[in-house]
Write an enzyme that holds these catalytic residues in place. Structure first.
Site, PDB file in Angstrom:
ATOM      1  N   HIS A 259      38.012  50.731  52.924  1.00 35.00           N
ATOM      2  CA  HIS A 259      39.195  49.970  53.338  1.00 35.00           C
ATOM      3  C   HIS A 259      40.483  50.789  53.182  1.00 35.00           C
ATOM      4  CE1 HIS A 259      39.824  48.670  49.038  1.00 35.00           C
ATOM      5  NE2 HIS A 259      41.086  48.665  49.415  1.00 35.00           N
ATOM      6  N   ASP A 309      31.960  48.994  51.203  1.00 38.45           N
ATOM      7  CA  ASP A 309      33.309  49.569  51.123  1.00 38.45           C
ATOM      8  C   ASP A 309      33.247  50.991  50.577  1.00 38.45           C
ATOM      9  OD1 ASP A 309      36.001  49.740  51.245  1.00 38.45           O
ATOM     10  OD2 ASP A 309      36.418  48.435  49.522  1.00 38.45           O
ATOM     11  N   SER A 406      42.388  51.140  44.301  1.00 39.74           N
ATOM     12  CA  SER A 406      41.258  51.167  45.236  1.00 39.74           C
ATOM     13  C   SER A 406      40.801  52.567  45.554  1.00 39.74           C
ATOM     14  CB  SER A 406      41.654  50.511  46.553  1.00 39.74           C
ATOM     15  OG  SER A 406      41.446  49.138  46.465  1.00 39.74           O
ATOM     16  N   GLY A 407      39.483  52.690  45.712  1.00 42.48           N
ATOM     17  CA  GLY A 407      38.903  53.980  46.071  1.00 42.48           C
ATOM     18  C   GLY A 407      38.638  54.848  44.854  1.00 42.48           C
TER      19      GLY A 407
HETATM   20  N1  ARG Z   1      42.036  46.323  46.955  1.00 41.78           N
HETATM   21  C1  ARG Z   1      42.837  46.894  45.940  1.00 41.78           C
HETATM   22  C2  ARG Z   1      43.433  48.209  46.405  1.00 41.78           C
HETATM   23  O1  ARG Z   1      43.435  48.437  47.611  1.00 41.78           O
HETATM   24  C3  ARG Z   1      42.074  46.993  44.633  1.00 41.78           C
HETATM   25  C4  ARG Z   1      42.032  45.709  43.995  1.00 41.78           C
HETATM   26  C5  ARG Z   1      41.256  45.686  42.753  1.00 41.78           C
HETATM   27  N2  ARG Z   1      41.514  44.428  42.138  1.00 41.78           N
HETATM   28  C6  ARG Z   1      41.034  44.051  40.987  1.00 41.78           C
HETATM   29  N3  ARG Z   1      41.395  42.879  40.521  1.00 41.78           N
HETATM   30  N4  ARG Z   1      40.210  44.791  40.317  1.00 41.78           N
HETATM   31  O2  ARG Z   1      44.007  48.935  45.666  1.00 41.78           O
END
Ligand code: ARG
Length: 456
Positions: A259, A309, A406-407
């Site tokens: 993503h 993902d 993320s990632g």
């Molecule tokens: N989707 C988020 C990002 O793009 C990461 C979210 C992780 N959230 C969590 N509560 N662990 O950075």
């Protein structure tokens, strides 16, 4: 149309009844009673006559009734099917209540390997025979070496040779495994138990290095990391904008969340940095350039939760490894990290939920693994956790990854080496009670990763 309508009609027949056409209404007990009895089962003008209720039900209604019956029948069948399917889900995926104790994973490994650190001798353990067996060199091939290195969570084979048994110290009780002429590619089916090796040589093997920190020696609720602690941590910038984290698997390969990079048109704008702790230290034009983005083919962007993902990025120029730039290991094949395993997440994401800007210093936090069964339970993610995901964090919230992480890596220490168990993917809010962080389960993508990287 439903059963309720028919029921109403039967329960209150008199309320909506209209007199039978052509038959005068008379007081009960009068002559009409005899006529009604005679006409009770009469069929005329296409209608059944039920004089006692003072009502005729036409063929039209009968047809509608029949269709309603068929409809209800089909509906009941669908319900039955759904209930069965639901039962299956409940049995397999187990949407359990929050208080239920999660299952403990069972040991499913049929073959294990290890390389002793003193002289790099390869040892194999097969279910049928207890104990670790040295591997006879006859029949050995580099392709098998690569396969065993991949099985152990390394990307490549880096060195292999036959070692004379006379040149090493081996105990008298040591037993050996001889390679069968290979039938298939199943690593568990190619071994034969032996008391000695015919040519007196055993296999010595080195796999590409990964998962070690130089140091002998924190994220929301976390602490700052020191340089070299997470040498595989990648910081990804889209243009001048910090965007996501990633992990270094090899000098030219980074794994991240799909993503983060699914808009392929932006590929040339990515700049990647490894070996830094403070975001402000980077010099944008010096970042590594991305040559190729390999998205998992099953990834579909989903606003609230992502499945499959994962993406691999190939760098234009391989990085030089150092004390602060190193690769992380993958999990072993069939390796199951149990719930409660103490793993670490790292990243530059928000330290205060709902605030766009993240932290300047790399943060790290200890987050124990949570079983998917519990994470899918009624008080957590209610069946949203697929086999491609895993959860980590605390039931009462507190420490968690957040926006901007993320990632990035979720790593667990296994016999002295760090393995990339998860990739930060999603979560409802950050650090909230019963809403742990959700990660891409790297173990579900080992074949895909080796296929993409090995194919180069
Ligand atoms: N989707 C988020 C990002 O793009 C990461 C979210 C992780 N959230 C969590 N509560 N662990 O950075």
């Amino acid at each position: 149309m439903n059963l309720g309508d028919q029921h109403d009609l039967e329960e209150h027949p008199g309320e909506e009844a209209s007199p039978v056409p052509g038959v005068p209404v008379e007081e009960p007990g009068g002559p009409m009673e005899r006529v009604e009895f005679q006409e009770e089962f009469n069929f005329h003008d296409g209608c059944w006559t039920f004089p006692r209720r003072g009502r005729r039900v036409c063929i039209l209604f009968m047809t509608i009734g029949l269709m309603a019956g068929i409809g209800v029948g089909i509906w009941l069948l669908v319900l039955l099917f759904r209930t069965n399917a639901l039962l299956k889900i409940l049995q397999q995926e187990s949407i359990v209540s929050c208080t239920e104790k999660p299952l403990t994973p069972t040991e499913s490994k049929s073959v294990s390997f290890r390389i002793n650190t003193r002289d790099f001798l390869l040892e194999v353990q097969v279910k049928a025979w207890p104990g670790w067996l040295l591997v006879c060199h006859e029949g050995w091939s580099p392709a098998l070496g690569t396969q065993i290195c991949e099985h152990l969570g390394h990307l490549r084979l880096s060195y292999h040779k036959g070692v004379n048994l006379t040149d090493i110290k081996v105990s008298n009780s040591q037993e050996f495994a001889q390679l069968l002429p290979r039938l298939g590619s199943h690593l568990e089916e190619i071994w034969q138990h032996r008391n000695s090796c015919a040519l007196g040589q055993v296999v010595s093997l080195k796999c590409s290095e990964c998962g070690v920190q130089h140091l002998n020696s924190r994220v929301l609720g976390g602490t700052s990391a020191v340089p070299g602690r997470w040498p595989w941590q990648v910081s990804m910038f889209k243009g001048p904008q910090y965007s996501c984290g990633g992990s270094l698997l090899a000098p030219s390969w980074v794994v991240t969340a799909a993503h983060c990079v699914y808009r392929l048109s932006h590929m040339s704008r990515w700049r990647l940095f490894v070996g830094i702790v403070n975001r402000s230290d980077i010099v944008l034009h010096m970042g590594a350039v991305v040559e190729k983005i390999v998205l998992h083919p099953s990834f579909r962007n989903h606003r609230q939760r992502h499945d499959y993902d994962i993406a691999l990025l190939k760098l234009q120029t391989p990085l030089n490894f150092s004390n602060t730039v190193r690769a992380v290991c993958l999990p072993e094949m069939q390796q199951d990290f149990p719930q409660g395993s103490k793993c670490w997440v790292s990243g530059w994401g928000s330290t205060v939920p709902h605030r766009g800007y993240g932290s300047d210093t790399l943060q790290n936090a200890l987050v124990p693994l949570i079983s998917s069964q519990l994470c899918n339970s009624s008080c957590m993610y209610k069946g949203m956790i697929t086999p491609q995901m895993l959860c980590a964090g605390y039931l009462d919230g507190r420490t968690d990854a957040c926006q901007g992480d993320s990632g990035g890596p979720l790593v667990c220490l296994d016999r002295g080496i760090w393995r990339l168990v998860g990739v930060v993917s999603w979560g409802w809010d950050c650090g909230k009670r019963h809403r742990p962080g959700v990660y891409t389960k790297v173990a579900a993508f080992l074949d895909w990763i080796h296929h993409q990287i090995g194919g180069e």
